[in-house]
Each structure stands twice: as C-alpha cells, then as structure tokens.
Design a protein around this motif. Sequence first.
Motif, short mmCIF file in Angstrom:
data_model
loop_
_atom_site.label_atom_id
_atom_site.label_comp_id
_atom_site.label_asym_id
_atom_site.label_seq_id
_atom_site.Cartn_x
_atom_site.Cartn_y
_atom_site.Cartn_z
N TYR A 589 0.81 -1.21 0.00
CA TYR A 589 0.00 0.00 0.00
C TYR A 589 0.85 1.27 0.00
N ARG A 590 2.02 1.21 -0.57
CA ARG A 590 2.87 2.39 -0.74
C ARG A 590 2.68 2.89 -2.17
N ASP A 591 1.51 3.51 -2.36
CA ASP A 591 1.07 3.83 -3.72
C ASP A 591 1.88 4.94 -4.37
N GLY A 592 2.36 5.91 -3.59
CA GLY A 592 3.12 7.01 -4.18
C GLY A 592 4.38 6.52 -4.86
N GLY A 593 5.16 5.70 -4.15
CA GLY A 593 6.36 5.15 -4.77
C GLY A 593 6.05 4.23 -5.93
N ALA A 594 4.94 3.50 -5.84
CA ALA A 594 4.56 2.61 -6.93
C ALA A 594 4.25 3.39 -8.20
N ILE A 595 3.55 4.50 -8.07
CA ILE A 595 3.23 5.31 -9.26
C ILE A 595 4.50 5.85 -9.90
N ASP A 596 5.46 6.27 -9.08
CA ASP A 596 6.73 6.75 -9.65
C ASP A 596 7.43 5.65 -10.46
N LEU A 597 7.44 4.43 -9.92
CA LEU A 597 8.09 3.33 -10.64
C LEU A 597 7.33 2.96 -11.91
N ILE A 598 6.00 3.00 -11.86
CA ILE A 598 5.20 2.71 -13.06
C ILE A 598 5.51 3.73 -14.14
N GLN A 599 5.64 4.97 -13.75
CA GLN A 599 5.95 6.03 -14.72
C GLN A 599 7.30 5.79 -15.37
N GLN A 600 8.31 5.40 -14.57
CA GLN A 600 9.62 5.09 -15.14
C GLN A 600 9.55 3.88 -16.07
N ALA A 601 8.79 2.85 -15.66
CA ALA A 601 8.66 1.66 -16.50
C ALA A 601 8.06 2.01 -17.85
N ILE A 602 7.05 2.88 -17.87
CA ILE A 602 6.43 3.28 -19.13
C ILE A 602 7.44 4.00 -20.02
N GLN A 603 8.28 4.84 -19.42
CA GLN A 603 9.27 5.58 -20.22
C GLN A 603 10.25 4.63 -20.90
N TYR A 604 10.79 3.66 -20.12
CA TYR A 604 11.79 2.75 -20.70
C TYR A 604 11.16 1.78 -21.70
N LEU A 605 9.97 1.29 -21.40
CA LEU A 605 9.31 0.38 -22.35
C LEU A 605 8.94 1.10 -23.64
N PHE A 606 8.59 2.37 -23.54
CA PHE A 606 8.29 3.11 -24.76
C PHE A 606 9.55 3.28 -25.61
N ARG A 607 10.69 3.47 -24.98
CA ARG A 607 11.95 3.53 -25.74
C ARG A 607 12.19 2.22 -26.47
N ALA A 608 11.89 1.09 -25.79
CA ALA A 608 12.06 -0.21 -26.44
C ALA A 608 11.09 -0.38 -27.60
N VAL A 609 9.84 0.08 -27.42
CA VAL A 609 8.84 -0.03 -28.48
C VAL A 609 9.23 0.81 -29.69
N GLU A 610 9.82 1.96 -29.46
CA GLU A 610 10.27 2.78 -30.59
C GLU A 610 11.33 2.06 -31.41
#
Length: 1408
Positions: A589-610
């Motif tokens: 239930y540490r949602d703030g840190g989880a959202i930060d990590l999800i945001q980073q994951a989206i950035q790196y995965l988008f680089r891979a998709v490109e």
Amino acid sequence: MSNKEVKSALKNARDAIKNKEFKEALKHCKAALKLEKNNYNAWVFIGVAASELEQPDQAQTAYRKALELEPEQLLAWQGLANLYEKSDQTDFKAELPKVYQKLIELYESSDKTKCYEAIRKLADIFHMEKDYLQVARVWRRLIQLKEGEGANKAELLQLWQQMTCLLSDSMEDHDNETQQHLIAAFEKAMVLSDNVPGEDHRKLSADYLKCLSQLSHEECKIKEACESILALYPSQTFPLEILGAHHLKSGVCSEDAGRCFSRLLELDPDSGLGHLGLGIRALEEGKCDDSIKYLAQGEQFGGSGLKRMRSSLVGWCSLAQAQLKMHRYSDCINLCLVFSCPCCSLLQAAAQSPACGEYYFVLGRLYWDMGEESRRDRSKAHTHLLKAAKLDPYLGSVFCYLGHYYREVARDQGRARGCYKRAFELDSNDAESGAASVDLSMNEGDMDTALAVLQSVIQRATPGSAKWAWMRRGLYHLKVGQHPQACADLQAALRADPQDWVCWECLGEAYLNRRSFTSALKAFAKAQLLNPSSIYSLYQTAAIKQTLGKFKEAAAEYLQIIAQEDYVPALKGLGECLLSLARCLMEDYRDGGAIDLIQQAIQYLFRAVELRPDLSCLWKLLGDACTSVSTVAPNRARVVVPGPLAGLQPPDQGHLLNQGHTLRVGERCYGRALKLMPESSSLWYDLGLNYYHQACLPPFSELTYNINVLHSFSSPQCVKKAIMLNSSNHSYWNALGVVAMSKASTSIVCVILLFASFLLHLLSQLSHEAFKIAQSLEPLYVNCWIGQALIAEMVGSYDTMDLFRHTTELRTHTEGVKGYAYWVCATLLDKSNRDSELYRYNIVQMNAVSAAQVALSKYTERIQTDPDAFVMLGFLNEHLQLKKQAVLAYQRCVCLEMDCLLAFSLGSYGRALCNTGQWEEAVHVYSSTPLEVLHDLAGLALAYCRAGLIPESISAYEKALMVTSTEKEKAYILTSLALLQHRLGNMDSAKTLLFKCSMLKEPVPESLLCLCALGLVHGDSTLASAALTELLKQGRATGAAVEQRCLLTCTLLALQGNYSAVQREASRAVHSNPGNPSLWALLSRLVPQYYPRKAKVCHLTHSLTHSLTHSLTHSLTHSLTHSLTHSAYVVCSREVQWQATLHDPAVWAGLMAACHTENTACSLSGTTPGRRGLEQVLMAVVSEKGSFCPGAAQQCRLSQSHLSGRLARESHTLLTGGVEDIGLDVCKVLYVRVLLPSLVSPLLSQWLAEVYRTQGLLVQAVMAYRQSLQLASQLDLHSGKMACLLRLALLALSPCMLKVPGDEWKELVLEATTEALKLGPSPVALLVQALLHFATKMSARETRRLLERLVYFSSQGYPETVACVARWYLLRHLHAKDDLELMDTLVDDAKASGDSRLLEFHTRLTSC
C-alpha cells in the motif's frame, strides 16, 4: 536447560569429528541448531563434517552461515580456506584469495607465523593467475610485517630476491606500478647484499640490468646502473652488453655508444653485439666498407657479425643499406627478401635445397600472413603449400594451412575438413587443426565423428591441457541439453586457461540452463571482469538477478547497459523490474512510490517499443504498466506518459494523465499486441481486465457512463475469448465470474448474498475445514486466514483478533486490515478486561495499537471513501497521542458526510480538536452536533471553558447534568461545575456543589480531592481533614492519585503545624511506592524545607528522580538547592557544570552561588579556591540568559537570578574588601547558605534590610526583617521564615561581637535563634548562640560546651563550614583558658578535617 543441551550436542559433534564419524557429527550439529539456530560452532562443525564427506556445497553454505553470525572469528575462515584448497571447483578457487586476505587480516594481530603462511599462499595464487600487481602488493606487505617484527638482514634479502623472481615473468607486459615494485625489489636486495663485489651480488646485478633492459622508459636508470655496476665489475661484459643493446634499441649510435661497443670487443672479441654496433656506427659515419666488414664479418670465414645476431632485423637492414651504397645490387635484393621474412635466406635455402618441403611451407605461410591479396593469389600461398605437401607429406602444419585456404578462400568445406583431419592425424597436439576439424564436422551434422575426435583428445590429455576439446564438448552437451556434463567439460577447459572470458560465458550459460543461478552469477561476473565491454555478460547477470527476485540490483545493471547503448532486451528487463517493484510497493500500500516506478517503466518500455515496434511482448508490458494504476486511489493515479503513446500533442513532451486516461492507453497497447499475436489467450485476458477496471471507474458525465456500460459488456467477451483459446487456465474462469458478477442486478446480488449467508451459517464447520486444508497447502495465502478469521468472528472465538493480526503480518489486505483494526478498537473500548491475560497478549505484547494504526493508514490511503476506517484511524491516533493525525482522520470522515456516522464523527472531531488546543474550532464543531449525548455536551463545556467562556461552559455542564444516566457521571459533572464556580469566585456555590457530590451513593475521588484542596487553600483544616478522611476511605490509590493524596496529607500536616510529620508522611509514601518518580521529587522538595538536617539525603532523591524520569531542569534545581543547603558545594558545582548548556537563568545563578560558597569555604579552611573571579562572569551570563526568557513565569525566574547574583556579588565584595573580623566570615557563610531558600520568600523586605545593614542603619534593618518574617508567616513559607530569622540573628550578632553596650541586641539574637530552632534543627542557629556566648561570656563553660557540640558532633549533619568557624572560636577559648590538652585534641581534629587555616592560627598563638 536448552543451553546445556546445546553444549552437550556440540561436544558430541566434536568427539564424532575426532573419531572420523562425520555423519554422526552432522546429526549432533543439526540437533544443536534446532535449539539455537544461530550457533556459530554448530555451523563450523557442519562445514568440517560436510567437507570430509565430500559435500563441498553444503560445507561452503555452513561456513558462510557461520561467517554471517561472527565474521571476525577464525574457525570458519580457516575451514573455508581448507575447503577451497582441497576442491577443484572453479568458483571455489575464485573465492580463495578473498578468504586468504581475511585470514591475513585476522592473523596479523594474533599469529604472525600463520599470517606469513597465508600471505605466501595468496601470493602463489596471484602468481598462477598472472596478476603480478597483486603479487607485488601482497609480498610487500609480508616484508613490511617482517621489518616490523625486526627480521635480520639475511631474511629480508631472501624475501626481496624471492620478490624479484616472482615478478620477472613478462616484464614488458606489466603495468607501471608493478614495474616500479620490481625495480624497488632489486634495489633493496642489492643494498642488503653482503660481500660487494661478490658472486651473489654480481648475479643479482646482472638480473637487475636484464630487468631494466626490458623497460625502455627507464633510460636514465639503465645508464646509471650500468656505469655503477661496471665500476664494481670492470672485467665483466654484461653491463656493456645491456648498455649496447639499449643504444641499438634507441636507434642512436653516439660517441658514447661507439666507446661502449669498442670496450665490449676488447673484453670479448667474438661479441656479435659489438660487431653489430660498430657496423651501424660506421654506416652512420659513411664508412660503408667498415660497416660491411663488421656486419658481414665471418659469413664465409667463421667469424661473428650477424651470424650470431640472426634475429636482428636492424643489422640486416643496415647491411643492405651499406651494400646499396656500395652498388652491390644483387646482394641488396637478396637481403631485402630475407628482411621481409621472419626467417633467414629462405630463397637461398630453397634454391640450395629444392627437395626440402619445410622451406616451401615457410614461404607459403609468409604469403598467407601477408594479407588477403596474397592469399587469393594461387601462385603464392596455395602453390608453395601444395609443393611443401608433396615434398613432405608428413608435415602436419602444411595441411593445416591448406585447410585454412580451402575453408576461407576456396570455400570448399569438404577439402578443408579432409586437410584438417590429415593435419590432426599427423600431429595430435595441433589444437588449431583439431578444433577446425571438429567445427566443420559439427557444421555438417557429423556429430559422431566430432565426438570421437574430442573423446580421443580428452582421454590422452593431461589436466590443464586440451582446452579446445573440453570447450567444444561442453558446448555440444549444452546444445543437446546435457547441462551437468557441459558444466564439467567447461570447468576443465577453464583449468587450462582461466582468463578465457568466452569460456566463462559458456560456463555461465551451462549453469543457467542447469538452474544453478548463484554459480551462473559468479561465472558471468568473472567474464565481465575479464572483458568489461561485454554487454552479454552484464545482461545475463541482470536477468538472473531478476529471476531471483532481486529487482533493485537487476534494474541497476540494466541501467548500466542502457547507458552504453539502447539494448532492447535490457530496456525490456528494466521495465519488467520496475513494474515488479511497483507491484511490491502496491502490495504494501505504498502507492506514491509505486506510481513513480510505473511512470519510469512506461518511459523505458516506450523507448524499447520505438526501437522494436514489432515485438508483442513490449506492447503487453506497456499495457500491464498502464493497467496497474487501477489498484491505487484515483487522486494518486496520475502518470506522465510520452506524447506519441498518449496520442496527444506535442509528441516530444510527456503528458500527465489521470487514472481513466492511463487505462485507455493500456487498452490501446493491448490492442497493438493482439494485432501482432491475435491467438494469445493471455492478451485477451489482460484486455478483458482492463475493460473491467475502466467500467468500475465512477462516471463523471453521461458520456463516461455510456462508455463504462460499453466496457462492462466488452470485458466478459474478451475473457470468454481467452477461455476459448485456453480453457485450462483457472484464472480466466475466475475473472469471468468476477466480471459477470459486476454486471448482475441488485436483486440477484441480494439473493446470492442471502444464500451465501445461509450457507455460511449452515456449513461453517465445513468452511473451517476447507480453509484449514487450504492453509496446509499454502500457509502464506492470506485469503485462507481471512476466511478463518471471519468464521471465528461468527462463532465468537477468542482467536478472532489473533487471526486478523496474522493476516496483516502476511500481507496488507483490505478485509484483514479493517477486521484487525475493528477488533483492536473494540478491545480498547472495553475497559473491563484491561487486567486479563487476553488483553495483555493481544494489545500489549503484540503491539496491537501501533500495528493496527500503520495498517489502517495504508488502507485509508488506498480506499478514501470508507468513513468507518477513518473513525477507527482517528481513535487509534488518539490512543498513540498522535493528536494532529487524529484531527485529520476525523476531519476526512466528516467530509464524507455519511448520515449514520456524522454525529459520532463530529463528536470525535471536536474531541480531537480539544486535544490539540483548538478550542474555538472545537466549540464550532460541537455546536454542529445534536447535543443529545453526554460526551458531546461535556466536550462542548470543556471547549467553552478552555476558550475562556466560563458562563457558557457552566450552561453546557448544566445541560449535560440533565442527560446523565449514572450517579458517577453526575458526580463528575457536579465536580466540574464546582471548579467553574470556584474560578468565578463563588466559593459557597463551589462548596455546596462539592458537598452535594460527596453525598451521592457513588462519590468519585476527584470531588473529595477538590473539596480537600478547597479547604487547604482557604485554611479550613477541619474541612480539609474531613474530606481527606473520606478520600482515604476510597481504597488504595494508583497512578497519579498516590502523589495527590500524599501531597494533600503533607499540606494538611504543615497547615496544622506538625512539620516533623510532613517528612515522615512523604517518606512513608515513597517506601510504599519506590518506583514513583513524582513521590521522590516531592520528598526532595519537602525534606530541606521541613527537615533541613537531612538535606544531604535530597541529593540522592534528586538522582533517583532523574534516573526515573530523565527530567533535567527541575530536578537539577532542587538538587542544587539541597547541595548548597548542606554545603555540598563541590558536588553542586559539578552538577551545574554538566548542565551549563541549559537556558535557565536559575541554573546559572545556582552555579554562581556554588562557586562563591566554595570560595568562602576554602577561605575558612585555608585552602586555595579553585574558581576565583568566576562570580562576575556568571553574573553576566545570568543577565544574558535572563534577557531571553519570555512570559511572566520566566520573568519571575529572571528576577530571582538577578537577586541571587547581586547577593553573591555583595558577599564577594565583603570577602575581598579586607574585612578581617571572623564574625564577618560567619556572615558570609550564612549569607550563601540562606541564598536559595530566600528566593521563594518575600524578597523586597530582605533586600531593603540588606541595604539598611550596609549603610549602618541596624534598627531599620531589624524592622525590614521583621516585616519579611511576618509576610513569610502569612504565606506559611517554612524556608522563608527560617531565612528571615537567621538573617535577623546574624544582624543582631554583629553589635554583640563588637561589645556594643545594652542587652537589646543580645535578646534579639536569642529570640531569633530560639524561634529558628522551633521551626526545626538548625546548626547555623546553634553556631550563632555559641558565638553570642563567646562574645558575652568567653571563659564560661557553657561557651565551650556549645562550641564543642558543633565541632565534635558534626556526624549529626552539621556542615563542615559551621564546624570550621566553631573550631576557630573554640581554639581562642581554650587558649584563653590555657587548656593545652584540649587544644591538642582540637588540633588533631583540625588535622583530620584538613583545616589548615586553624593549624596556622594555632602555630601563631603558640609562637607568641
């Protein structure tokens, strides 16, 4: 008992190991570990036994566990070293240096011999691995230890020579630091050598010069060393040879070089180096004939020249240049051909020996090495190699190169394989041809032939050889899935070449396929160390750590790869790691840190998709990352998504999306993945869940409502599609049930819930059994425990709360958290079970309140629409004294505006506001309630009272009185009304209300306490005594009531004038409650005030109070007062010094008084004061500290500090003003001794009296003192009255000592001292009476009796300063009486007491 069993088991294990019964030893060790799992010796014994049983992995694990427990103990390190030394495993050998380094560190301070042995072993390992720098460092450490131990010169010389031998291999490949270590070793050895010049020194010098000759950058050192050694050994040629070779290598033949070569030829006429150097020197000078003579001398006549320097290309080149200048062109061409070949005169040799195949092979190899162009020219490499094969069909190297030609140039794999096979048949040690033959066979699919070749080589191979065969067979086993055999073969290959990073990577792959992740990690780490640029090793290390769940470490290594290049597998792995970390945080239930990590994951995965948009897995991961935000609260689910992915402009920026928009992005990502893989069941399942989460979002408009309805229909369709593709997955069926339930109508849901409730009641036992079986299958599955808790709650079991607590320990689950919080709050509200064993276990031992508060805080951060949870969170925060957090929790509950809880929430909110002192806000909140409940009315009345609205508070309490249901509640309300009436000055009304309260059937102790206090305040001892009697009938007091009753009793006794009973009553209370710090503090205040003879005890009470409460300022001030009262000025000064950082002026004033008292006492005893002139400095500090004291109370303390400082300053003036009369010495002692008690007395009259006294107006001073005494009596201040009487006696004593005629001063002294003695024992009053007798009747026996009582009976608690003054006057009395015997007794007592001033006075009297 368990400790004895552990020792017995360890003893049995030790005996078993001695008897070689290692299996029995393991059993005993395991028995010891069951009793004490962290027993160091047990783990060490397991390591020994497992090592002897040839179980190296288990032994290593045991030793590592022992090292984790006690890393500084030797046994485990020694065992680990023995294990690694005996084992042939590569990973063990790799860890051995670290073990030796730790052993060296431990042996260095305990066993030097073993330390030296470990250093030598470590040096041997580094030498085998060709890590010469580490060899140098380790050996230097050995020499330093030997030098520190005082080793002799011969031993140090031997060590330096050994170091030179260790570092002499491949010197040109050493780094600069290693080379410098080697040079330093030679120089140290030469310095330590004896018999210079001598044979040993000569050999060492030759090796030193040989070493320097290989280091081209040490030009200056080479010349200096050669010259110095040549001076020692002028007949030796080796310094000249080294120097000459250096000149040739530098390419400059100067005059010095010429002299060197000439001198070399003088010593050795056949020196090829001398001829070569002189030939090159002659060529530079233009003497071509001489140059040819020197260079080619003896070519036909058996001379030296280049015949002895065949490898010198410089010489051959110089000879060709000389011949060219002499127009000998044919000779020059031949030399040029020779110069282009590593060998000599190949063309001449081939012409002279046309049947020698070896010459043609060398020529063919030369052409092959010359490059691609000559390789493709069949007339060169191919022709000469074929001719060599025809001439010498048994020369294997020829066929090997023919194989190279057919494989690389002709692209004829068949012929190439045949040539390689023939070459290997001719020379079975030819690794190149063997490896090429096996590779070609494997490429053509002929595995049997390849394996046969490899098997034959391996069978003949010795350990540490045939690397190519071991490696290829290992790769074959790896390819066919025989992973254990692959690991064994690759380990054998690494024994032949431990520095082959490719082989380490292959071994890592084998370990990885065998699922030996730890070993694979070590293998890839070694490969990465040998080849830092290898991305594959780093990627595999990160992937293994990701598999092991070490997501943070894996993400860090993925980032290292991405920093080098955009490696798609690394980007994918990094996204997976960040997403896994986010899920872990969301589970907690540490949602703030989880959202930060999800945001980073989206950035790196988008680089891979490109980079790779054709990979379905990347789109699925992006969809998973976007869908995971559905778990958190909507106000936290805000993610920055790249513009192209979000479909927003501008595309080069990130866009902040809410929860719904992020879920829609996830929907599009799943759609792209399904386009690439439409038959993937998991993708349809994920898309269905995404639709379901979107349908669960609250609609903000009619459009969003319609979209949600559409999603609710799409969700089951997607899940059904997933089931059609894979019907065996239980998760799909479960998801379909959840999705279908969300679409069911309310009536259907009600019917289902009703049926479920019936089923729960009828089949609770079956449910319990089902959950029990589920728990046995998966003990960590939290839902099973929640089900058990719900069943226990339904049947009323005592284990309900414990079961809910266990669910919160396993994982943060909404049902478990809320259930546990409910039971904790319910248990806290039930005050009838506070002494039960169940309460102590569930609440106290399990730290339930804190655990429930933490879990509920997480719950409310995730689910922010549950008013019940906020109410419970506020209650728990109140219980933990987290007042601000409680206010916020109740405020959020009120904001939800649930009618069923609004009144209760407002009441709790108002109570929390009162706890934080927000009285006006509390009044407003309480006014919003219906004001029908007693708690709300009482809270409103309290808020009114604290806000200063007394009439409104009385009105509220009167309304509360009307709704009371019990007499106890009525008693409390009446007591509160009485207090308010007393605050308004209505004493009669207050008494009436308190009397009415005491007449109830259930009077509360608080009302009787208030009634007693009211009587004491107004001096009505009868009322106070009656109320106290009724209060004491209430039974044994606990907690703060003990101190209150003791304080009331002591106050009543003081009011009745029974001062001696005050101290007894306080002591009795302390004896009954020795652990109560408040009672000790009360005793420390009462004893000096009412029983000053025992003031010394108060210092002990202060220490106890401080140890029990850790309170500084107040306990320090009391201790300071008591110490000064008892003349413990040294202790007092030390106490204040360690608290001098306090910002309390009273403490600094106390330090000033202590310093002055010490100086005065030193003056009386004739010793040197330790703190001269400190009072003025402290006075300035008091003024400075007092200027920062805000508030009325601080101003009062400030004025007291100034007064005490002024008093100390006046006393100091008297001390240093040249006043010699001993009576004034007594004044100074009394002055400081009554200093602190006077601070709580009416000070103005006393200060006025002091002013009168200093001006000589004694009558006015007496009147001022009497006025101060009258005021102190009215206020019933015991210490104030004592201080005034002693000051008055002191004032009247001065005229008596000066023989002023009249009896009024004498009578005043007697009156004041008599009254002081009535108040309690006072040694100062007795001293004043004795001095009065001395002044009026110096020779009287009564005078001697009074003085001797003060001198010889100091054990009764008399201060030493009083005894010192009394001793002075007793000596004068005895001297006047000429009583020598008593004078000697008095002198002996003075010596025992250290009274040097009296001894000096006695010497003066006897000398007169």
